[in-house]
Design an enzyme around this catalytic site. Structure first.
Site, PDB file in Angstrom:
ATOM      1  CG  ASP A 147       8.181  38.110  64.963  1.00  0.00           C
ATOM      2  OD1 ASP A 147       9.117  37.297  65.114  1.00  0.00           O
ATOM      3  OD2 ASP A 147       7.708  38.387  63.866  1.00  0.00           O
ATOM      4  CG  ASN A 167       0.838  40.937  54.892  1.00  0.00           C
ATOM      5  OD1 ASN A 167       2.046  41.001  55.169  1.00  0.00           O
ATOM      6  ND2 ASN A 167      -0.071  40.598  55.793  1.00  0.00           N
ATOM      7  CG  HIS A 196       4.105  40.535  57.837  1.00  0.00           C
ATOM      8  ND1 HIS A 196       3.077  39.621  57.780  1.00  0.00           N
ATOM      9  CD2 HIS A 196       5.232  39.790  57.958  1.00  0.00           C
ATOM     10  CE1 HIS A 196       3.564  38.399  57.863  1.00  0.00           C
ATOM     11  NE2 HIS A 196       4.877  38.484  57.966  1.00  0.00           N
ATOM     12  CD  GLU A 238      -0.117  40.559  59.657  1.00  0.00           C
ATOM     13  OE1 GLU A 238       0.543  40.854  58.645  1.00  0.00           O
ATOM     14  OE2 GLU A 238      -0.575  39.424  59.874  1.00  0.00           O
TER      15      GLU A 238
HETATM   16  N1  LIG Z   1       7.090  36.860  61.597  1.00  0.00           N
HETATM   17  C1  LIG Z   1       7.705  36.259  60.458  1.00  0.00           C
HETATM   18  C2  LIG Z   1       8.373  37.333  59.625  1.00  0.00           C
HETATM   19  O1  LIG Z   1       9.446  37.884  60.372  1.00  0.00           O
HETATM   20  C3  LIG Z   1       8.872  36.747  58.313  1.00  0.00           C
HETATM   21  O2  LIG Z   1       9.525  37.740  57.561  1.00  0.00           O
HETATM   22  C4  LIG Z   1       7.716  36.188  57.539  1.00  0.00           C
HETATM   23  C5  LIG Z   1       8.095  35.638  56.168  1.00  0.00           C
HETATM   24  O3  LIG Z   1       8.589  34.344  56.289  1.00  0.00           O
HETATM   25  P1  LIG Z   1       9.263  33.503  55.139  1.00  0.00           P
HETATM   26  O4  LIG Z   1      10.649  34.000  55.037  1.00  0.00           O
HETATM   27  O5  LIG Z   1       9.198  32.089  55.608  1.00  0.00           O
HETATM   28  O6  LIG Z   1       8.479  33.729  53.906  1.00  0.00           O
HETATM   29  O7  LIG Z   1       7.176  35.134  58.316  1.00  0.00           O
HETATM   30  C6  LIG Z   1       6.712  35.460  59.626  1.00  0.00           C
HETATM   31  O8  LIG Z   1       5.492  36.082  59.499  1.00  0.00           O
END
Ligand SMILES: N[C@@H]1[C@@H](O)[C@H](O)[C@@H](COP(=O)(O)O)O[C@@H]1O
Length: 253
Positions: free
Chosen positions: A64, A133, A135, A140
């Site tokens: 992304d 959440n 995702h 989302e």
């Molecule tokens: N787009 C990314 C996701 O790909 C990732 O999984 C999420 C959780 O991040 P973290 O591992 O820092 O909690 O963060 C962002 O939203």
């Protein structure tokens, strides 16, 4: 679905890196799907310690990108992937792809991204984190379980979670491009990593909850080769913890 529970975030990173390195040495992993966020960082650091010409020959596709951040903005995912993946693993920057969040025609950029994944022969192994959440990528809750790469609006909770990387939440873009859940499901193998209590509920909903777009990661219940690699805290809300431990013990015998 396989669930592996380990003692620490460092062990989660080592374990996931081990799966990737075995795939690279067997020649089954040539194209890696890479994720941002803090959870996969231990994987990239572990891979860096095992750098080899085969590892550096990998192609990579990011999940992304924010819309509207220049690629040289330090928190654009293009910059994060360059820093944490391309540089650490010694990949050829020409073989590392990130959706173009600065494109004048975002819909066309999404189609181009899907075409580039296809042209590369698909993704052999996709690394995923998970949002609180549920995702994955930036899909989302209520994302179509069949979605393809597209523009998405971020939830304010996600923007708040990601505000720690920016001066404040107002600096976090509200739009992004993300591979769809249908795109992610085409990866041949999926490795989702999660650490810490804050992820426990999302993990439990994804692994043991109903298949539902309200928890996008639950789509992985339909994937033939998906593994959740968790530290103890991230696994703490799973109802079948003991069962996963028994399976893990059997596999080590
Ligand atoms: N787009 C990314 C996701 O790909 C990732 O999984 C999420 C959780 O991040 P973290 O591992 O820092 O909690 O963060 C962002 O939203």
């Amino acid at each position: 679905m396989q669930v592996v529970v380990l003692d620490s975030a460092a062990e989660v990173g080592e374990y996931a890196a081990g799966v990737i390195l075995r795939g690279v040495s067997h020649g089954t992993v040539k194209t890696l799907g890479v994720a941002t966020g803090s959870s996969p960082l231990a994987i990239y650091k572990a891979l860096e310690r095992h750098r080899s010409p085969e590892l550096s020959a990998l192609s990579a596709f990011a999940l992304d990108e924010y819309v509207g951040l220049a690629p040289d903005h330090p928190e654009s995912y293009a910059a994060v992937i360059r820093r944490e993946v391309t540089d650490r693993l010694g990949l050829d920057p020409g073989r590392v792809h990130v959706p173009d969040g600065g494109a004048a025609d975002l819909a066309a950029a999404c189609l181009d991204y899907e075409a580039a994944i296809k042209a590369a022969g698909g993704i052999d192994l996709q690394i995923l984190g998970i949002g609180r959440n549920g995702h994955i990528g930036f899909n989302e809750p209520t994302s179509s379980l069949a979605s393809r790469t597209r523009v998405k609006t971020l939830m304010s909770a996600t923007r708040r979670d990601n505000a720690r990387f920016f001066a404040d939440v107002t600096q976090v873009p509200s739009l992004c491009l993300t591979q769809g859940l249908g795109t992610i499901m085409e990866a041949r193998t999926v490795l989702l990593v999660a650490n810490g209590k804050a992820k426990a509920q999302a993990v439990a909903r994804a692994v043991e909850g109903p298949l539902a777009s309200m928890c996008p990661a639950s789509v992985l219940q339909m994937h033939p080769h998906a593994t959740f690699v968790l530290d103890r805290e991230a696994a703490s809300d799973l109802a079948l913890k003991d069962y996963y431990r028994d399976v893990q013990d059997q596999m080590l015998r």
